[in-house]
Write an enzyme that holds these catalytic residues in place. Structure first.
Site, PDB file in Angstrom:
ATOM      1  N   GLY A 114      51.483 -97.965   6.958  1.00 40.78           N
ATOM      2  CA  GLY A 114      50.785 -98.763   8.036  1.00 40.78           C
ATOM      3  C   GLY A 114      49.114 -98.821   7.918  1.00 40.78           C
ATOM      4  O   GLY A 114      48.459-100.077   8.323  1.00 40.78           O
ATOM      5  N   SER A 128      43.599 -95.527  18.414  1.00 40.02           N
ATOM      6  CA  SER A 128      44.069 -95.776  16.758  1.00 40.02           C
ATOM      7  C   SER A 128      43.038 -95.926  15.904  1.00 40.02           C
ATOM      8  O   SER A 128      42.189 -96.894  16.185  1.00 40.02           O
ATOM      9  CB  SER A 128      45.085 -96.822  16.841  1.00 40.02           C
ATOM     10  N   GLN A 139      43.404 -96.613  13.254  1.00 36.26           N
ATOM     11  CA  GLN A 139      43.758 -97.830  12.381  1.00 36.26           C
ATOM     12  C   GLN A 139      43.146 -98.924  12.792  1.00 36.26           C
ATOM     13  O   GLN A 139      42.586 -99.712  12.248  1.00 36.26           O
ATOM     14  CB  GLN A 139      45.184 -97.999  11.999  1.00 36.26           C
ATOM     15  N   SER A 178      39.795 -90.754  18.393  1.00 36.50           N
ATOM     16  CA  SER A 178      40.813 -90.610  17.184  1.00 36.50           C
ATOM     17  C   SER A 178      39.822 -90.283  15.959  1.00 36.50           C
ATOM     18  O   SER A 178      38.803 -90.060  15.918  1.00 36.50           O
ATOM     19  CB  SER A 178      41.373 -91.877  16.722  1.00 36.50           C
ATOM     20  N   ASP A 203      49.652 -86.745  14.004  1.00 40.12           N
ATOM     21  CA  ASP A 203      50.422 -86.612  12.910  1.00 40.12           C
ATOM     22  C   ASP A 203      51.000 -85.245  12.575  1.00 40.12           C
ATOM     23  O   ASP A 203      52.088 -85.154  11.802  1.00 40.12           O
ATOM     24  CB  ASP A 203      49.398 -86.786  11.529  1.00 40.12           C
ATOM     25  N   LYS A 233      55.436 -94.678  14.932  1.00 38.08           N
ATOM     26  CA  LYS A 233      55.136 -94.048  13.599  1.00 38.08           C
ATOM     27  C   LYS A 233      56.123 -94.613  12.719  1.00 38.08           C
ATOM     28  O   LYS A 233      56.870 -95.414  12.821  1.00 38.08           O
ATOM     29  CB  LYS A 233      55.083 -92.587  13.792  1.00 38.08           C
ATOM     30  N   ARG A 284      59.598 -90.894  16.053  1.00 37.83           N
ATOM     31  CA  ARG A 284      59.470 -89.581  15.660  1.00 37.83           C
ATOM     32  C   ARG A 284      59.889 -88.734  16.992  1.00 37.83           C
ATOM     33  O   ARG A 284      60.736 -87.700  16.757  1.00 37.83           O
ATOM     34  CB  ARG A 284      58.130 -88.912  15.391  1.00 37.83           C
ATOM     35  N   ARG A 310      56.969 -87.245   7.199  1.00 35.94           N
ATOM     36  CA  ARG A 310      56.665 -86.151   7.961  1.00 35.94           C
ATOM     37  C   ARG A 310      58.010 -85.483   8.491  1.00 35.94           C
ATOM     38  O   ARG A 310      57.837 -84.428   8.993  1.00 35.94           O
ATOM     39  CB  ARG A 310      55.711 -86.513   9.018  1.00 35.94           C
TER      40      ARG A 310
HETATM   41  C1  S3P Z   1      45.651 -92.983  10.557  1.00 35.24           C
HETATM   42  C2  S3P Z   1      45.685 -93.164  11.995  1.00 35.24           C
HETATM   43  C3  S3P Z   1      46.759 -92.730  12.852  1.00 35.24           C
HETATM   44  C4  S3P Z   1      47.690 -91.825  11.879  1.00 35.24           C
HETATM   45  C5  S3P Z   1      48.038 -92.425  10.536  1.00 35.24           C
HETATM   46  C6  S3P Z   1      46.610 -92.518   9.683  1.00 35.24           C
HETATM   47  C7  S3P Z   1      44.476 -93.643   9.782  1.00 35.24           C
HETATM   48  O1  S3P Z   1      47.448 -93.987  13.131  1.00 35.24           O
HETATM   49  O2  S3P Z   1      48.769 -91.672  12.627  1.00 35.24           O
HETATM   50  O3  S3P Z   1      49.051 -91.438   9.756  1.00 35.24           O
HETATM   51  O4  S3P Z   1      44.084 -93.116   8.599  1.00 35.24           O
HETATM   52  O5  S3P Z   1      43.536 -94.202  10.337  1.00 35.24           O
HETATM   53  P1  S3P Z   1      47.088 -94.832  14.438  1.00 35.24           P
HETATM   54  O6  S3P Z   1      45.650 -95.399  14.008  1.00 35.24           O
HETATM   55  O7  S3P Z   1      48.181 -95.669  14.356  1.00 35.24           O
HETATM   56  O8  S3P Z   1      47.205 -93.612  15.548  1.00 35.24           O
END
Ligand code: S3P
Length: 434
Positions: A96, A169, A171, A195, A319, A346, A350, A394
């Site tokens: 993702g 988030s 990401q 985050s 996570d 996720k 989960r 996980r």
């Molecule tokens: C991550 C952000 C999280 C996390 C993922 C890694 C990242 O996701 O759950 O394993 O590296 O930015 P989300 O941005 O969807 O919360």
């Protein structure tokens, strides 16, 4: 339960930092050297997607001073506009982070591109990716259900954005920041719930922490981005599995070396310490802008049940919830989680995956839209139990640790999926077993 002892210097390099080091390297002008890049499948997906989008990536194995073999990645780029139109859809596999963060970069490139993934990734929500990028002026098409394929009609003329993150988030925050680097102007991201902040740290972005706890992140797209080296510390989310092993094991003591201790990543350590876990942090220092240190874990004969509901804590341990839930269930018989609907989006749902598998192990569980509760173990299995991994590393690793404590044989539907973030997971457990 076996005894687990030893020192670990071979935890996988951090997944989040590895992704960002590669992506920032591709955006920066010059040669980016990354020491200790992760061999996990997700991070390898980021490298192959970058190559398919025209970026030069070289990867080699080098012997570190202490005899370990580490991966060294070299990325050559002429800066923000060095990407080339891919010849085929870009395959992100299970990752993702690759899909979402690449979308931010491709939105600013003057060509059409498409991002696809494996069965798990093709089910994950992408509207959160499309919304800010459309506001900036990119064309983004998704499936009718708001999932991949993500088809991007990029533009060199994106507009600055002021974006309130609707979900916590990292990401989404990062993809907006990567797009905004290409924009002639100032953009702002407003983050009500914190985050992980690796992107801000690695890009040296200006941040303002307001008195109400909200963070503002400023991106000046007119600032040049020069290449710089990165060194990746060990992954604290991978460390969590070895911590659970040490806590559940008999007469166990494990030392985990050089782990990233960024406060946005290690909320789970505090949660465990508050529940009475024997955990120590030693040798803390700063490396490449991130706090790094060693974690010492000793067996714990009694752990109070974990109950997690605060929005900030949920975001901080998102996570680690699978491992924390399974650990709490085995150590205390109970676990409770609320305000965590994000967990349903996720690599698998989960909440459902944990409840289904814990029930197979004889735990009495109840799930809600945003969480679940484990009320106790009503039966101990003696026969073999089938654990469904749902394409989720996980879930697989959490129940592999459970297998050590369960007193029954657990058969994982998919052991290989651990390699998404932790390729040496099973060998490391065997090395620590006395
Ligand atoms: C991550 C952000 C999280 C996390 C993922 C890694 C990242 O996701 O759950 O394993 O590296 O930015 P989300 O941005 O969807 O919360």
């Amino acid at each position: 339960m076996s005894v687990f002892q030893g020192e670990v210097s071979t935890l996988p390099p951090d997944k989040s930092i590895s992704h960002r080091a590669a992506l920032i390297g591709a955006l920066a002008d010059g040669t980016t050297e990354i020491t200790n890049f992760s061999g996990g499948y997700d991070n390898q997906s980021t490298l192959s997607v970058l190559q398919d989008a025209g970026i030069s990536v070289r990867q080699e194995s080098l012997a570190a001073g202490d005899g370990r073999i580490v991966r060294h990645v070299v990325i050559e780029s002429g800066g923000l506009w060095s990407f080339r139109q891919p010849l085929a859809p870009l395959m992100c596999n299970n990752s993702g982070s690759t899909m979402r963060m690449m979308a931010g970069i491709l939105a600013a490139q003057p060509f059409r591109s498409e991002l696809i993934g494996d069965a798990s990734l093709m089910k994950r929500p992408m509207k959160r990716v499309a919304d800010p990028l459309r506001q900036m002026g990119a064309g983004i098409a998704l499936s009718d259900s708001g999932t991949a394929p993500v088809v991007i009609t990029g533009s060199r003329e994106l507009k600055p954005i002021e974006y309130h993150l609707p979900v916590p988030s990292a990401q989404v925050k990062s993809l907006v920041a990567f797009a905004a680097l290409h924009v002639d102007g100032l953009s702002k991201i407003i983050e009500p719930v914190r985050s992980r902040d690796h992107t801000e740290l690695m890009l040296g972005l200006e941040t303002i922490d307001r008195p109400d706890g909200v963070r503002e992140i400023i991106i000046d797209g007119r600032r040049p981005l020069a290449a710089r080296p990165f060194s990746v510390p060990a992954d604290p989310s991978a460390a969590c599995f070895m911590i659970a092993l040490g806590l559940l094991g008999e007469r166990s003591e494990i030392v985990l070396r050089d782990v990233c201790l960024n406060p946005t990543r290690v909320a789970y350590i505090e949660v465990l310490q508050e529940a009475g876990a024997g955990l120590g942090i030693e040798n803390v220092r700063s490396e490449g802008g991130e706090p790094v240190g060693d974690i010492v874990v000793r067996s714990c004969s009694s752990l109070r049940p974990l109950r997690i509901s605060d929005h900030g804590i949920v975001a901080g341990v998102i996570d680690e919830v699978p491992m924390l839930a399974v650990l709490s269930a085995f150590a205390s018989g109970e676990f409770e989680l609320h305000n965590a609907a994000e967990l349903r989006t996720k690599e698998s749902d989960r909440i459902d995956a944990l409840v289904v598998n814990l029930e197979r192990l004889g735990f009495d569980c109840e799930q809600y839209p945003d969480g679940f509760v484990v009320k106790g173990r009503t039966k101990s299995n003696t026969e073999e139990v089938e654990i469904e991994c749902y394409d989720d590393h996980r879930i697989a690793m959490s129940f592999a640790i459970a297998a050590e404590a369960a007193g029954a044989l657990l058969r994982l539907s998919d052991r290989q999926v651990a390699g998404v973030s932790f390729p040496n997971f099973f060998t490391l457990i065997d090395t620590l077993r006395q």
